[in-house]
Each structure stands twice: as C-alpha cells, then as structure tokens.
Design a protein around this motif. Structure first.
Motif, PDB file in Angstrom:
ATOM      1  N   HIS A   1       8.366 -11.153   4.742  1.00  0.00           N
ATOM      2  CA  HIS A   1       7.386 -11.611   5.614  1.00  0.00           C
ATOM      3  C   HIS A   1       6.848 -10.671   6.659  1.00  0.00           C
ATOM      4  O   HIS A   1       7.675  -9.901   6.868  1.00  0.00           O
ATOM      5  CB  HIS A   1       8.242 -12.662   6.475  1.00  0.00           C
ATOM      6  N   GLY A   2       5.746 -10.983   6.993  1.00  0.00           N
ATOM      7  CA  GLY A   2       5.188 -10.044   7.946  1.00  0.00           C
ATOM      8  C   GLY A   2       4.178 -10.648   9.117  1.00  0.00           C
ATOM      9  O   GLY A   2       3.961 -11.780   9.141  1.00  0.00           O
ATOM     10  N   SER A   3       3.935  -9.841   9.781  1.00  0.00           N
ATOM     11  CA  SER A   3       3.223 -10.522  11.077  1.00  0.00           C
ATOM     12  C   SER A   3       2.120  -9.197  11.496  1.00  0.00           C
ATOM     13  O   SER A   3       1.794  -8.619  10.654  1.00  0.00           O
ATOM     14  CB  SER A   3       4.071 -10.688  12.393  1.00  0.00           C
ATOM     15  N   ASP A   4       1.439  -9.345  12.755  1.00  0.00           N
ATOM     16  CA  ASP A   4       0.451  -8.424  13.025  1.00  0.00           C
ATOM     17  C   ASP A   4       0.923  -6.888  12.875  1.00  0.00           C
ATOM     18  O   ASP A   4       0.318  -5.851  12.659  1.00  0.00           O
ATOM     19  CB  ASP A   4      -0.091  -8.854  14.397  1.00  0.00           C
ATOM     20  N   ASN A   5       2.167  -6.734  13.391  1.00  0.00           N
ATOM     21  CA  ASN A   5       2.741  -5.207  13.722  1.00  0.00           C
ATOM     22  C   ASN A   5       3.801  -5.035  12.867  1.00  0.00           C
ATOM     23  O   ASN A   5       4.416  -3.792  13.122  1.00  0.00           O
ATOM     24  CB  ASN A   5       3.162  -5.315  15.076  1.00  0.00           C
TER      25      ASN A   5
ATOM     26  N   PHE B   1       0.776   8.515   3.219  1.00  0.00           N
ATOM     27  CA  PHE B   1      -0.640   8.092   3.063  1.00  0.00           C
ATOM     28  C   PHE B   1      -1.678   8.799   3.874  1.00  0.00           C
ATOM     29  O   PHE B   1      -1.434   9.193   5.093  1.00  0.00           O
ATOM     30  CB  PHE B   1      -0.674   6.441   3.905  1.00  0.00           C
ATOM     31  N   GLU B   2      -2.802   9.178   2.856  1.00  0.00           N
ATOM     32  CA  GLU B   2      -3.885   9.870   3.301  1.00  0.00           C
ATOM     33  C   GLU B   2      -4.840   9.277   3.932  1.00  0.00           C
ATOM     34  O   GLU B   2      -5.380   8.064   3.311  1.00  0.00           O
ATOM     35  CB  GLU B   2      -4.190  10.767   2.287  1.00  0.00           C
TER      36      GLU B   2
ATOM     37  N   PRO C   1      -6.092   0.726  13.344  1.00  0.00           N
ATOM     38  CA  PRO C   1      -4.562   0.839  12.935  1.00  0.00           C
ATOM     39  C   PRO C   1      -4.471   0.763  11.331  1.00  0.00           C
ATOM     40  O   PRO C   1      -5.398   0.200  10.558  1.00  0.00           O
ATOM     41  CB  PRO C   1      -4.113  -0.320  13.630  1.00  0.00           C
ATOM     42  N   ALA C   2      -3.274   1.291  10.886  1.00  0.00           N
ATOM     43  CA  ALA C   2      -2.985   0.985   9.623  1.00  0.00           C
ATOM     44  C   ALA C   2      -2.635  -0.310   9.064  1.00  0.00           C
ATOM     45  O   ALA C   2      -2.002  -1.082  10.070  1.00  0.00           O
ATOM     46  CB  ALA C   2      -1.641   1.946   9.054  1.00  0.00           C
TER      47      ALA C   2
ATOM     48  N   VAL D   1       5.231  -0.020  -0.585  1.00  0.00           N
ATOM     49  CA  VAL D   1       4.589  -0.020   0.639  1.00  0.00           C
ATOM     50  C   VAL D   1       3.264   0.334   0.398  1.00  0.00           C
ATOM     51  O   VAL D   1       2.671   1.346  -0.353  1.00  0.00           O
ATOM     52  CB  VAL D   1       4.885   1.117   1.823  1.00  0.00           C
ATOM     53  N   ALA D   2       2.211  -0.671   0.812  1.00  0.00           N
ATOM     54  CA  ALA D   2       0.773  -0.435   0.513  1.00  0.00           C
ATOM     55  C   ALA D   2      -0.002  -0.504   1.587  1.00  0.00           C
ATOM     56  O   ALA D   2       0.361  -1.082   2.538  1.00  0.00           O
ATOM     57  CB  ALA D   2       0.194  -1.636  -0.600  1.00  0.00           C
ATOM     58  N   GLU D   3      -1.023   0.224   1.681  1.00  0.00           N
ATOM     59  CA  GLU D   3      -2.026   0.362   2.685  1.00  0.00           C
ATOM     60  C   GLU D   3      -3.547  -0.205   2.266  1.00  0.00           C
ATOM     61  O   GLU D   3      -3.775   0.227   1.346  1.00  0.00           O
ATOM     62  CB  GLU D   3      -2.103   1.810   3.365  1.00  0.00           C
ATOM     63  N   ALA D   4      -3.767  -1.557   2.855  1.00  0.00           N
ATOM     64  CA  ALA D   4      -4.731  -2.225   2.458  1.00  0.00           C
ATOM     65  C   ALA D   4      -6.104  -1.720   2.746  1.00  0.00           C
ATOM     66  O   ALA D   4      -6.835  -1.884   1.818  1.00  0.00           O
ATOM     67  CB  ALA D   4      -4.847  -3.548   3.255  1.00  0.00           C
TER      68      ALA D   4
END
Length: 174
Positions: free
Chosen positions: A41-45, A94-95, A100-101, A128-131
């Motif tokens: 589960h995730g939220s804004d932060n 992550f480069e 914000p990430a 972990v992915a950075e969108a």
C-alpha cells in the motif's frame, strides 16, 4: 429372516468401511496447499509492503519517498516483538531522479541461492521503481535465522541484486 438381517448388517458394515477408506484417501488427495499473500500500500509520501523472509516469518518493508530510506522490521518468533531492523537509502541507485521522486514498491518471491550458514538472503525480493525515470532496482534482505530464533536483536542493510530501466523498453509510434 435372521439371514436377511445379517446380510443387510454385513452390507452396511462393508459400505461404512469403504466410505471411510474413500473419505480418508480423498482427503489426502485434495489437501489444500498453503497460500502466501503479500500486501502493498502507498500514499503520497511512503509505501509499505510485506514479504517472506523465511518459511514462517515475514518482514514489514517501508519506503519513505522524501528521503529514499528503505527500511524493514522483522517480528521475532520467540517473543513477538520487532527485533530485526534493516535500512538502506535507495536514492544512490537512481540517477537523475526528479524532485520529488515518484517511487513505487512491491515485493515478490525469488528462488535465489540463499547461501549456507545462519545468515541467508530472504525469500522475498523488494522491487523499487521510480516512475518519472522508469528506473527499477531489486533488493534482498540478509536474514540471520539463528538470531531470530534466539530472540536477539539484529540489524543490517539491504543488498541490491539487480538494477535496470524500463523507460527505453517501450515501443513508441512515430
């Protein structure tokens, strides 16, 4: 008349015996396998997820989007308290991440070689992915089952096992 009652009784006893044998055999054949579920589960932060560390124990994973801190807590089998704590900052993997990430996190199962001895890698991978950038990294947790069984505290860091990008894998129409 007596012979007739004996025949019916004998048939009843044989029927019950056959039914019991079939029921016992059918139960062994149709035993349901154990299901292992994970939650994310995730939220804004931040994001939170669970994943197997060992056969009978899960870790709770927490990713702070603002700082990039990936943390894990493991409940002890003996006393039911959190006694395993792990931490790693994913920002270093992550480069060119935007500010914000925009992270996403899920867990999955992996049958990686776990090693021998008391410290082995967990059974779950943490993805972990950075969108914004399309970059992704996979992490594992080194877990000491002996420390967990004894109720001792353990701490450490995650191990990055894979890294890549999915952004350039998409086919775009021209």
């Amino acid at each position: 008349m007596l012979q007739r009652v004996c025949n019916h009784t004998a048939l009843l006893v044989v029927g019950v015996a056959i039914g019991a044998a079939l029921t016992a055999g059918w139960h062994g054949v149709t035993a349901t396998p154990q299901a292992h579920a994970v939650a994310t589960h995730g939220s804004d932060n931040f994001a939170i997820a669970t994943g197997l560390v060992d056969d009978d124990i899960e870790a709770l994973y927490f990713l702070d989007y603002l700082t990039g801190d990936l943390r894990a807590a493991i409940v002890n089998r003996r006393n039911g308290q959190f006694t395993g704590y792990f931490r790693y900052n994913v920002m270093q993997d992550f480069e060119a991440v935007g500010d914000p990430a925009r992270f996403l996190m899920v867990t999955g199962m992996a049958n990686l070689p776990r090693g021998s001895g008391p410290t082995q890698i967990a059974k779950a991978l943490i993805y972990v992915a950075e969108a914004s950038s399309g970059q992704v990294a996979a992490y594992v947790l080194p877990f000491n089952s002996t420390l967990n069984s004894s109720g001792a505290l353990q701490s450490g860091t995650f191990i990055r096992v894979a890294r890549g990008s999915f952004r350039d894998a998409f086919v775009r129409d021209e």
